[in-house]
Structures are given as C-alpha cells and as structure tokens.
Motif scaffolding. Structure first.
Motif, short mmCIF file in Angstrom:
data_model
loop_
_atom_site.label_atom_id
_atom_site.label_comp_id
_atom_site.label_asym_id
_atom_site.label_seq_id
_atom_site.Cartn_x
_atom_site.Cartn_y
_atom_site.Cartn_z
N THR A 104 9.14 16.16 -56.11
CA THR A 104 9.44 14.80 -55.68
C THR A 104 10.38 14.79 -54.49
OG1 THR A 104 9.16 14.05 -57.95
CG2 THR A 104 10.34 12.58 -56.47
N ALA A 105 11.35 15.67 -54.50
CA ALA A 105 12.32 15.72 -53.40
C ALA A 105 11.68 16.14 -52.09
CB ALA A 105 13.46 16.68 -53.76
N PHE A 106 10.72 17.04 -52.15
CA PHE A 106 10.16 17.57 -50.92
C PHE A 106 8.90 16.86 -50.45
CE2 PHE A 106 12.62 21.36 -52.27
CZ PHE A 106 13.45 21.41 -51.17
N THR A 107 8.23 16.11 -51.27
CA THR A 107 6.99 15.48 -50.83
C THR A 107 7.24 14.41 -49.79
OG1 THR A 107 7.05 14.06 -52.76
CG2 THR A 107 5.59 15.98 -52.86
N ALA A 108 8.41 13.83 -49.75
CA ALA A 108 8.69 12.82 -48.72
C ALA A 108 8.71 13.44 -47.34
CB ALA A 108 10.02 12.16 -49.02
N ASN A 109 9.02 14.72 -47.24
CA ASN A 109 9.09 15.39 -45.95
C ASN A 109 7.94 16.35 -45.72
OD1 ASN A 109 11.54 14.16 -45.45
ND2 ASN A 109 12.72 15.79 -46.36
N ALA A 110 7.00 16.39 -46.64
CA ALA A 110 5.96 17.41 -46.59
C ALA A 110 4.93 17.10 -45.51
CB ALA A 110 5.27 17.52 -47.94
N GLY A 111 4.41 18.18 -44.94
CA GLY A 111 3.34 18.07 -43.96
C GLY A 111 2.00 17.99 -44.66
N VAL A 112 0.94 18.02 -43.87
CA VAL A 112 -0.41 17.91 -44.37
C VAL A 112 -1.20 19.16 -43.98
CG1 VAL A 112 -2.55 16.57 -44.22
CG2 VAL A 112 -0.34 15.40 -44.15
N LEU A 113 -1.86 19.74 -44.97
CA LEU A 113 -2.73 20.89 -44.72
C LEU A 113 -4.16 20.42 -44.87
CD1 LEU A 113 -2.93 23.92 -44.17
CD2 LEU A 113 -2.87 24.28 -46.64
#
Length: 95
Positions: free
Chosen positions: A15-24
C-alpha cells in the motif's frame, strides 16, 4: 501467527509503495506519477534574439528534466524495494 504478521507487513508495504509505483507493460517500465516527459525545445537560430530565447528555453527544459528524472528514479527505487520484499515474503511462505 507468523503468516498473519507477514501478510500485514506485506499489505502495508504494498500500500505504501503503490502510490509511487511505475507501470510495467510489454516488458517496458515507465513512471506513473511523474507526468509527461518534458518536450525538448527547438533551437531557433534565425536571429540573435531568437537564439537567446532558445537558450533560455533549453535552460528551463534542463531543470524540468532534472525534476522528471528525480521522480522516475524515486518510482523505480520504490518498485525495486516492493519487488524484493514481495519475493522474500514469497520465499518465506515456501512458495
């Protein structure tokens, strides 16, 4: 009990990292929260004044690109951490 704690930790990190996650997509990674990459300005050498304006546009573009690259690196690092933690959690489950 350990599985519950592991799941809670995994969920919190995800949850913490999905806000900043990129797209593959199709083997190509791109940042999702950095906006569009700034357009490279064109140098206009038709006159001294036009050239000087172009140099100003290039200087502004370089600053925009630095912000964009910093954002991309932040997202890539967040994705890397999430992937590593997910893999370790999967290994811990024996899967």
């Amino acid at each position: 009990m350990n599985q519950t704690i592991l799941f809670a930790a995994f969920f919190a990190l995800t949850t913490a990292f999905t806000a900043n996650a990129g797209v593959l997509e199709n083997g190509s990674w791109s940042a999702s929260g950095c906006g569009a990459m700034p357009e490279t300005p064109v140098i206009d050498s038709s006159s001294v004044a036009a050239f000087n304006r172009s140099v100003g546009a290039i200087n502004a573009w370089q600053k925009q690109m630095q912000v964009y690259h910093d954002c991309m690196i932040k997202e890539a690092n967040a994705d890397s951490v999430t992937i590593n933690q997910s893999a370790r959690a999967g290994q811990g489950r024996g899967g």
